[in-house]
Scaffold this motif. Structure first.
Motif, PDB file in Angstrom:
ATOM      1  N   GLU A 277      24.238  15.366 -12.878  1.00  0.00           N
ATOM      2  CA  GLU A 277      25.429  15.386 -12.021  1.00  0.00           C
ATOM      3  C   GLU A 277      25.157  14.819 -10.632  1.00  0.00           C
ATOM      4  OE1 GLU A 277      27.137  19.258 -11.610  1.00  0.00           O
ATOM      5  OE2 GLU A 277      26.690  19.779 -13.673  1.00  0.00           O
ATOM      6  N   TYR A 278      23.963  14.327 -10.397  1.00  0.00           N
ATOM      7  CA  TYR A 278      23.565  13.935  -9.047  1.00  0.00           C
ATOM      8  C   TYR A 278      23.289  12.440  -8.964  1.00  0.00           C
ATOM      9  CZ  TYR A 278      23.380  18.894  -8.445  1.00  0.00           C
ATOM     10  OH  TYR A 278      23.737  20.218  -8.399  1.00  0.00           O
ATOM     11  N   ARG A 279      23.485  11.907  -7.782  1.00  0.00           N
ATOM     12  CA  ARG A 279      23.280  10.503  -7.516  1.00  0.00           C
ATOM     13  C   ARG A 279      22.213  10.364  -6.434  1.00  0.00           C
ATOM     14  NH1 ARG A 279      28.370   7.471  -8.146  1.00  0.00           N
ATOM     15  NH2 ARG A 279      27.522   7.526 -10.219  1.00  0.00           N
ATOM     16  N   ILE A 280      21.298   9.430  -6.640  1.00  0.00           N
ATOM     17  CA  ILE A 280      20.226   9.149  -5.687  1.00  0.00           C
ATOM     18  C   ILE A 280      20.495   7.756  -5.115  1.00  0.00           C
ATOM     19  CG2 ILE A 280      17.741   8.832  -5.399  1.00  0.00           C
ATOM     20  CD1 ILE A 280      17.577  10.548  -8.130  1.00  0.00           C
ATOM     21  N   VAL A 281      20.670   7.675  -3.809  1.00  0.00           N
ATOM     22  CA  VAL A 281      20.912   6.395  -3.131  1.00  0.00           C
ATOM     23  C   VAL A 281      19.639   6.016  -2.396  1.00  0.00           C
ATOM     24  CG1 VAL A 281      22.305   5.191  -1.390  1.00  0.00           C
ATOM     25  CG2 VAL A 281      23.375   6.910  -2.864  1.00  0.00           C
ATOM     26  N   TYR A 282      19.210   4.756  -2.591  1.00  0.00           N
ATOM     27  CA  TYR A 282      17.955   4.313  -1.991  1.00  0.00           C
ATOM     28  C   TYR A 282      18.009   2.832  -1.664  1.00  0.00           C
ATOM     29  CZ  TYR A 282      16.795   2.388  -6.614  1.00  0.00           C
ATOM     30  OH  TYR A 282      16.805   1.671  -7.780  1.00  0.00           O
ATOM     31  N   ARG A 283      17.050   2.420  -0.852  1.00  0.00           N
ATOM     32  CA  ARG A 283      16.863   0.995  -0.544  1.00  0.00           C
ATOM     33  C   ARG A 283      15.541   0.564  -1.121  1.00  0.00           C
ATOM     34  NH1 ARG A 283      17.935  -0.528   5.657  1.00  0.00           N
ATOM     35  NH2 ARG A 283      16.245   0.926   5.926  1.00  0.00           N
ATOM     36  N   PHE A 284      15.478  -0.662  -1.558  1.00  0.00           N
ATOM     37  CA  PHE A 284      14.238  -1.222  -2.076  1.00  0.00           C
ATOM     38  C   PHE A 284      13.895  -2.461  -1.274  1.00  0.00           C
ATOM     39  CE2 PHE A 284      12.172  -4.009  -5.423  1.00  0.00           C
ATOM     40  CZ  PHE A 284      10.920  -3.480  -5.208  1.00  0.00           C
TER      41      PHE A 284
ATOM     42  N   ALA B 121      13.648  15.357  -8.949  1.00  0.00           N
ATOM     43  CA  ALA B 121      12.336  14.976  -8.416  1.00  0.00           C
ATOM     44  C   ALA B 121      11.651  13.975  -9.347  1.00  0.00           C
ATOM     45  CB  ALA B 121      11.464  16.212  -8.235  1.00  0.00           C
ATOM     46  N   LYS B 122      11.753  14.191 -10.641  1.00  0.00           N
ATOM     47  CA  LYS B 122      11.149  13.270 -11.609  1.00  0.00           C
ATOM     48  C   LYS B 122      11.769  11.887 -11.502  1.00  0.00           C
ATOM     49  CE  LYS B 122      10.316  12.770 -16.561  1.00  0.00           C
ATOM     50  NZ  LYS B 122      10.513  13.363 -17.885  1.00  0.00           N
ATOM     51  N   LYS B 123      13.090  11.838 -11.357  1.00  0.00           N
ATOM     52  CA  LYS B 123      13.791  10.556 -11.241  1.00  0.00           C
ATOM     53  C   LYS B 123      13.381   9.826  -9.965  1.00  0.00           C
ATOM     54  CE  LYS B 123      17.153   8.043 -13.071  1.00  0.00           C
ATOM     55  NZ  LYS B 123      17.299   7.688 -14.467  1.00  0.00           N
ATOM     56  N   VAL B 124      13.265  10.569  -8.864  1.00  0.00           N
ATOM     57  CA  VAL B 124      12.859   9.962  -7.590  1.00  0.00           C
ATOM     58  C   VAL B 124      11.428   9.440  -7.692  1.00  0.00           C
ATOM     59  CG1 VAL B 124      12.315  10.456  -5.166  1.00  0.00           C
ATOM     60  CG2 VAL B 124      14.464  11.264  -6.144  1.00  0.00           C
ATOM     61  N   LEU B 125      10.524  10.231  -8.237  1.00  0.00           N
ATOM     62  CA  LEU B 125       9.133   9.808  -8.348  1.00  0.00           C
ATOM     63  C   LEU B 125       8.975   8.610  -9.284  1.00  0.00           C
ATOM     64  CD1 LEU B 125       7.337  13.264  -8.376  1.00  0.00           C
ATOM     65  CD2 LEU B 125       7.492  11.617  -6.504  1.00  0.00           C
ATOM     66  N   ALA B 126       9.855   8.478 -10.260  1.00  0.00           N
ATOM     67  CA  ALA B 126       9.802   7.329 -11.171  1.00  0.00           C
ATOM     68  C   ALA B 126      10.147   6.025 -10.455  1.00  0.00           C
ATOM     69  CB  ALA B 126      10.744   7.549 -12.347  1.00  0.00           C
ATOM     70  N   LEU B 127      10.834   6.123  -9.317  1.00  0.00           N
ATOM     71  CA  LEU B 127      11.195   4.909  -8.579  1.00  0.00           C
ATOM     72  C   LEU B 127       9.982   4.187  -8.007  1.00  0.00           C
ATOM     73  CD1 LEU B 127      14.393   6.117  -6.690  1.00  0.00           C
ATOM     74  CD2 LEU B 127      14.279   4.564  -8.648  1.00  0.00           C
ATOM     75  N   ASN B 128       8.877   4.904  -7.806  1.00  0.00           N
ATOM     76  CA  ASN B 128       7.702   4.203  -7.281  1.00  0.00           C
ATOM     77  C   ASN B 128       7.020   3.382  -8.367  1.00  0.00           C
ATOM     78  OD1 ASN B 128       6.234   6.275  -8.603  1.00  0.00           O
ATOM     79  ND2 ASN B 128       4.646   6.211  -7.037  1.00  0.00           N
TER      80      ASN B 128
ATOM     81  N   LEU C 271       6.866   5.362  -1.657  1.00  0.00           N
ATOM     82  CA  LEU C 271       8.111   6.111  -1.503  1.00  0.00           C
ATOM     83  C   LEU C 271       8.223   6.636  -0.079  1.00  0.00           C
ATOM     84  CD1 LEU C 271       8.356   8.267  -4.755  1.00  0.00           C
ATOM     85  CD2 LEU C 271       9.901   6.459  -4.039  1.00  0.00           C
ATOM     86  N   ASP C 272       9.400   6.488   0.499  1.00  0.00           N
ATOM     87  CA  ASP C 272       9.686   7.020   1.822  1.00  0.00           C
ATOM     88  C   ASP C 272      10.982   7.827   1.708  1.00  0.00           C
ATOM     89  OD1 ASP C 272       9.444   7.496   4.519  1.00  0.00           O
ATOM     90  OD2 ASP C 272      10.273   5.567   5.140  1.00  0.00           O
ATOM     91  N   GLY C 273      11.165   8.777   2.577  1.00  0.00           N
ATOM     92  CA  GLY C 273      12.384   9.584   2.565  1.00  0.00           C
ATOM     93  C   GLY C 273      12.291  10.817   1.698  1.00  0.00           C
ATOM     94  N   LEU C 274      11.077  11.219   1.353  1.00  0.00           N
ATOM     95  CA  LEU C 274      10.927  12.389   0.486  1.00  0.00           C
ATOM     96  C   LEU C 274      11.381  13.677   1.168  1.00  0.00           C
ATOM     97  CD1 LEU C 274       7.597  11.588  -1.385  1.00  0.00           C
ATOM     98  CD2 LEU C 274       9.950  11.313  -2.178  1.00  0.00           C
ATOM     99  N   ALA C 275      11.337  13.730   2.483  1.00  0.00           N
ATOM    100  CA  ALA C 275      11.813  14.923   3.198  1.00  0.00           C
ATOM    101  C   ALA C 275      13.303  15.132   2.932  1.00  0.00           C
ATOM    102  CB  ALA C 275      11.547  14.787   4.692  1.00  0.00           C
ATOM    103  N   THR C 276      14.059  14.037   2.859  1.00  0.00           N
ATOM    104  CA  THR C 276      15.483  14.119   2.542  1.00  0.00           C
ATOM    105  C   THR C 276      15.690  14.717   1.161  1.00  0.00           C
ATOM    106  OG1 THR C 276      15.924  12.157   3.881  1.00  0.00           O
ATOM    107  CG2 THR C 276      17.581  12.735   2.233  1.00  0.00           C
TER     108      THR C 276
ATOM    109  N   LEU D 227       8.321  -1.134  -1.087  1.00  0.00           N
ATOM    110  CA  LEU D 227       8.700   0.153  -0.521  1.00  0.00           C
ATOM    111  C   LEU D 227      10.062   0.587  -1.054  1.00  0.00           C
ATOM    112  CD1 LEU D 227       8.357   2.436   1.673  1.00  0.00           C
ATOM    113  CD2 LEU D 227       9.545   0.880   3.220  1.00  0.00           C
ATOM    114  N   VAL D 228      10.156   1.841  -1.463  1.00  0.00           N
ATOM    115  CA  VAL D 228      11.421   2.465  -1.846  1.00  0.00           C
ATOM    116  C   VAL D 228      11.714   3.542  -0.812  1.00  0.00           C
ATOM    117  CG1 VAL D 228      12.603   3.889  -3.547  1.00  0.00           C
ATOM    118  CG2 VAL D 228      11.120   2.018  -4.308  1.00  0.00           C
ATOM    119  N   GLU D 229      12.884   3.451  -0.173  1.00  0.00           N
ATOM    120  CA  GLU D 229      13.283   4.442   0.827  1.00  0.00           C
ATOM    121  C   GLU D 229      14.498   5.202   0.302  1.00  0.00           C
ATOM    122  OE1 GLU D 229      14.602   4.674   5.506  1.00  0.00           O
ATOM    123  OE2 GLU D 229      14.889   2.803   4.423  1.00  0.00           O
TER     124      GLU D 229
END
Length: 93
Positions: free
Chosen positions: A57-64, A26-33, A4-9, A70-72
């Motif tokens: 209510e939130y959307r997470i935009v990422y690149r794979f 945070a759980k949803k983001v960590l599940a992406l790895n 995972l990259d971009g965790l500071a964002t 790598l997930v950014e």
């Protein structure tokens, strides 16, 4: 497992949110790895290699990047308006 990259964002966005909502995102983001392309992810039209997943209510935009495993995470924002996509357009030019 993907890196995972971009965790500071993500952390910047989570500051100030209610703890329960911040934990859900945070759980949803960590599940992406574990699963970079979950069943509820969708590729963004007009943005090759960019995906989105929703967390309440939130959307997470990422690149794979499958070749690099790598997930950014690019940005997180409210999904009930187009603000996320306006920010994405500004980020990518």
């Amino acid at each position: 497992m993907a890196r995972l990259d971009g965790l500071a964002t993500v952390l910047d966005f989570l500051n100030g949110l209610q703890p329960k909502i911040a934990a859900q995102i945070a759980k949803k983001v960590l599940a992406l790895n574990v699963d970079p392309l979950p069943a509820d992810s969708q590729q963004l039209s007009g943005y090759q290699g960019y995906y989105r997943v929703d967390s309440g209510e939130y959307r997470i935009v990422y690149r794979f990047f499958p070749e690099e495993d790598l997930v950014e995470v690019i940005l997180v924002g409210k999904r009930n308006d187009d603000d996320v996509y306006k920010k994405l357009k500004r980020l990518l030019g």
